[in-house]
Write an enzyme that holds these catalytic residues in place. Structure first.
Site, PDB file in Angstrom:
ATOM      1  N   CYS A 149     -25.745  20.733  81.434  1.00 39.25           N
ATOM      2  CA  CYS A 149     -24.975  20.447  82.672  1.00 39.25           C
ATOM      3  C   CYS A 149     -25.322  20.300  83.825  1.00 39.25           C
ATOM      4  O   CYS A 149     -26.043  20.038  84.574  1.00 39.25           O
ATOM      5  CB  CYS A 149     -23.466  19.626  82.238  1.00 39.25           C
TER       6      CYS A 149
HETATM    7  N1  LIG Z   1     -19.074  18.352  77.511  1.00 41.31           N
HETATM    8  C1  LIG Z   1     -20.130  18.136  78.027  1.00 41.31           C
HETATM    9  O1  LIG Z   1     -19.815  18.121  79.661  1.00 41.31           O
HETATM   10  C2  LIG Z   1     -21.966  18.975  77.810  1.00 41.31           C
HETATM   11  C3  LIG Z   1     -22.050  19.791  77.083  1.00 41.31           C
HETATM   12  N2  LIG Z   1     -22.843  20.667  76.500  1.00 41.31           N
HETATM   13  C4  LIG Z   1     -23.245  21.016  75.353  1.00 41.31           C
HETATM   14  O2  LIG Z   1     -23.235  20.071  73.772  1.00 41.31           O
HETATM   15  C5  LIG Z   1     -22.657  20.597  73.272  1.00 41.31           C
HETATM   16  C6  LIG Z   1     -21.319  20.026  72.469  1.00 41.31           C
HETATM   17  O3  LIG Z   1     -20.023  19.561  73.483  1.00 41.31           O
HETATM   18  P1  LIG Z   1     -18.716  19.038  73.756  1.00 41.31           P
HETATM   19  O4  LIG Z   1     -18.906  17.310  72.853  1.00 41.31           O
HETATM   20  O5  LIG Z   1     -18.189  18.808  75.349  1.00 41.31           O
HETATM   21  O6  LIG Z   1     -18.251  20.210  72.724  1.00 41.31           O
HETATM   22  P2  LIG Z   1     -17.213  19.171  72.258  1.00 41.31           P
HETATM   23  O7  LIG Z   1     -15.958  21.293  71.374  1.00 41.31           O
HETATM   24  O8  LIG Z   1     -16.283  18.210  72.906  1.00 41.31           O
HETATM   25  O9  LIG Z   1     -17.106  19.224  70.571  1.00 41.31           O
HETATM   26  C7  LIG Z   1     -17.918  19.868  69.898  1.00 41.31           C
HETATM   27  C8  LIG Z   1     -18.015  18.866  68.597  1.00 41.31           C
HETATM   28  O10 LIG Z   1     -18.876  19.726  67.698  1.00 41.31           O
HETATM   29  C9  LIG Z   1     -18.506  20.058  66.163  1.00 41.31           C
HETATM   30  N3  LIG Z   1     -18.144  20.903  65.165  1.00 41.31           N
HETATM   31  C10 LIG Z   1     -17.586  22.277  66.099  1.00 41.31           C
HETATM   32  N4  LIG Z   1     -17.617  23.175  65.338  1.00 41.31           N
HETATM   33  C11 LIG Z   1     -19.185  23.330  64.226  1.00 41.31           C
HETATM   34  C12 LIG Z   1     -20.099  23.724  63.859  1.00 41.31           C
HETATM   35  N5  LIG Z   1     -19.337  24.846  62.266  1.00 41.31           N
HETATM   36  N6  LIG Z   1     -20.521  22.291  62.283  1.00 41.31           N
HETATM   37  C13 LIG Z   1     -20.505  21.148  63.248  1.00 41.31           C
HETATM   38  N7  LIG Z   1     -20.150  20.763  63.636  1.00 41.31           N
HETATM   39  C14 LIG Z   1     -19.376  21.311  64.552  1.00 41.31           C
HETATM   40  C15 LIG Z   1     -16.704  19.001  66.341  1.00 41.31           C
HETATM   41  O11 LIG Z   1     -17.245  18.381  65.527  1.00 41.31           O
HETATM   42  P3  LIG Z   1     -16.162  18.326  63.343  1.00 41.31           P
HETATM   43  O12 LIG Z   1     -15.677  18.897  63.403  1.00 41.31           O
HETATM   44  O13 LIG Z   1     -15.852  16.806  63.590  1.00 41.31           O
HETATM   45  O14 LIG Z   1     -17.780  18.583  63.090  1.00 41.31           O
HETATM   46  C16 LIG Z   1     -16.593  19.077  67.904  1.00 41.31           C
HETATM   47  O15 LIG Z   1     -15.800  17.972  67.830  1.00 41.31           O
HETATM   48  C17 LIG Z   1     -22.036  21.716  73.288  1.00 41.31           C
HETATM   49  O16 LIG Z   1     -22.709  22.678  73.178  1.00 41.31           O
HETATM   50  C18 LIG Z   1     -21.885  21.473  74.897  1.00 41.31           C
HETATM   51  O17 LIG Z   1     -21.694  23.193  75.497  1.00 41.31           O
HETATM   52  C19 LIG Z   1     -24.037  20.090  77.110  1.00 41.31           C
HETATM   53  C20 LIG Z   1     -24.055  19.934  78.631  1.00 41.31           C
HETATM   54  C21 LIG Z   1     -22.651  19.147  78.936  1.00 41.31           C
HETATM   55  C1  LIG Z   2     -16.453  23.101  82.976  1.00 39.03           C
HETATM   56  C2  LIG Z   2     -16.624  24.110  81.564  1.00 39.03           C
HETATM   57  O1  LIG Z   2     -16.425  25.672  80.908  1.00 39.03           O
HETATM   58  N1  LIG Z   2     -18.245  23.837  81.440  1.00 39.03           N
HETATM   59  C3  LIG Z   2     -18.780  24.689  80.145  1.00 39.03           C
HETATM   60  C4  LIG Z   2     -20.625  23.901  79.889  1.00 39.03           C
HETATM   61  C5  LIG Z   2     -20.876  24.686  79.010  1.00 39.03           C
HETATM   62  C6  LIG Z   2     -22.030  24.144  78.352  1.00 39.03           C
HETATM   63  O2  LIG Z   2     -22.159  22.852  78.642  1.00 39.03           O
HETATM   64  O3  LIG Z   2     -21.958  25.299  77.404  1.00 39.03           O
HETATM   65  P1  LIG Z   2     -24.017  25.089  76.854  1.00 39.03           P
HETATM   66  O4  LIG Z   2     -24.647  23.869  77.993  1.00 39.03           O
HETATM   67  O5  LIG Z   2     -24.371  26.747  77.181  1.00 39.03           O
HETATM   68  O6  LIG Z   2     -24.043  24.289  75.607  1.00 39.03           O
HETATM   69  C7  LIG Z   2     -19.054  26.271  80.957  1.00 39.03           C
HETATM   70  O7  LIG Z   2     -19.674  26.243  81.848  1.00 39.03           O
HETATM   71  O8  LIG Z   2     -19.675  26.952  80.201  1.00 39.03           O
END
Ligand SMILES: NC(=O)C1=CN([C@@H]2O[C@H](COP(=O)(O)OP(=O)(O)OC[C@H]3O[C@@H](n4cnc5c(N)ncnc54)[C@H](OP(=O)(O)O)[C@@H]3O)[C@@H](O)[C@H]2O)C=CC1
Ligand SMILES: CC(=O)N[C@@H](CCC(=O)OP(=O)(O)O)C(=O)O
Length: 345
Positions: A149
């Protein structure tokens, strides 16, 4: 087309489901969960009631890669590095939203993420999915590393000046701020409501895992660039990222000429909007949309350039950028399914 979402119960996964249910080319969606298989999605998230009913499935990589055309991994770092190798070698395209496949050098990934890197065969196949700058490679890719992000906002804000070699190599400072949903659905001591509300906090100072991702792309554009200063702050709002970028140019340039450079790069791009003189975007200008809005100026006294770049972290920073990448990989118009204008106020 048949799509699968792994990590569907997370914030990125939920946004993917919202977008894919409105995508005209996606005929079937399967949701996977590592912790709640067998549960109905609408029982966990009642806001999805009234539409199609989805049951969460166990992860079965062999079956997934035969049954599905595209698999989104919206999982924490450390999952895709293990799972993607099991999904490769079929017709299914994989789009990973985590940081696992973005960093080309395994030792650099391991240094910043403190996790084991993906195997070389997987890293070598992953294409960095920043559509405005990498469209040709994305169109030929089987495996996409969807950008982080903060890097999305930062790189879109820096691309036009860095690509042309206009920037003094040691002058870039990026001051970035994010809403709390950037940290995912599970609260931690920093994102807990009682701590985060009415608070403003810097975190991961000089240690943020997005630093190597940003520098990797910047040095592809200009190999003379030196390390950047990149700071991240948590803002008590749900969504949104603002990257305020400061830099010095190697040679003097008028603000209008600089703006023209940004406009000529981004005019053909449907999702990047450059402001006119005096205009600076705020995060609500892009809330709920795939837009990145950019404003810029040059300080007449210091000659320093200020560039402000905003995105919605869950959309252009994650799910909608992933759908934009899917569109390019499958040769659809890149705007398909990404019609939503920002939600305001
Ligand atoms: N939030 C953001 O704004 C952004 C996030 N990202 C990246 O995108 C990814 C998802 O982020 P976000 O949706 O916020 O994270 P969340 O923590 O909200 O969701 C991650 C999901 O992954 C699943 N999970 C957890 N552990 C495992 C595992 N061992 N195997 C398979 N599935 C698993 C869980 O679902 P369940 O338990 O149902 O399997 C959980 O709901 C992360 O890598 C994050 O860094 C990137 C850009 C922006
Ligand atoms: C607000 C906040 O905590 N943001 C997260 C974004 C994590 C993320 O998106 O992690 P990857 O892109 O490395 O999967 C952070 O700064 O670590």
């Amino acid at each position: 087309m048949k799509a699968g979402i792994v990590g569907a119960t997370g914030y990125g996964g939920i946004e993917l489901l919202r977008l894919l249910t409105n995508h005209p080319q996606v005929k079937a969606i399967t949701l996977f969960s590592s912790s709640q298989a067998g549960e109905k999605f609408e029982n966990i998230y009642p806001q999805f009631r009234g539409g199609e009913s989805y049951v969460l499935h166990d992860l079965e990589p062999e079956k997934m890669k035969e049954d599905l055309d595209v698999i989104f991994l919206a999982t924490p770092s450390g999952v895709s590095s293990q799972l993607t190798p099991q999904l490769q070698g079929s017709h299914a395209k994989v789009i990973d939203l985590s940081g696992d496949l973005r960093i080309k050098e395994p030792a650099t990934y391991e240094q910043w993420y403190k996790k084991e890197a993906a195997p070389d065969g997987t890293l070598g196949n992953a294409v960095y999915g920043l559509p405005e700058w990498n469209q040709e490679q994305i169109e030929k890719a089987d495996l996409i590393a969807n950008p982080g992000c903060y890097p999305t906002a930062t790189l879109l804000g820096l691309g036009p000046v860095v690509k042309e070699g206009l920037v003094k190599p040691d002058s870039i400072v990026i001051d970035a701020k994010s809403g709390v949903s950037g940290a995912g659905k599970n609260p931690n001591p920093i994102t807990h409501f009682a701590h985060a509300q009415e608070n403003f906090q810097i975190y991961k100072v000089n240690q943020h895992q997005h630093i190597p991702e940003i520098e990797q792309q910047l040095t592809i554009w200009d190999d003379q660039l030196e390390p950047v200063t990149f700071s991240t702050h948590l803002v008590p709002m749900t969504r949104g990222i603002m990257a305020t970028i400061y830099l010095q140019l190697k040679e003097g340039m008028s603000e209008e000429d600089l703006r023209q450079k940004f406009k000529s790069y981004y005019e053909p791009q449907p999702f990047v909007r450059v402001r006119e003189s005096g205009g600076f975007p705020c995060t609500k200008d892009v809330y709920g949309s795939n837009f990145c809005d950019i404003g810029l100026t040059i300080d007449a006294r210091t000659k320093r350039v200020t560039i402000v770049s905003v995105i919605d972290n869950l959309m252009k920073g994650a799910a909608s950028q992933a759908v934009q990448n899917m569109n390019l990989v499958f040769q659809y118009d890149e705007r398909t399914g990404l019609a939503p204008l920002p939600v305001y106020p």
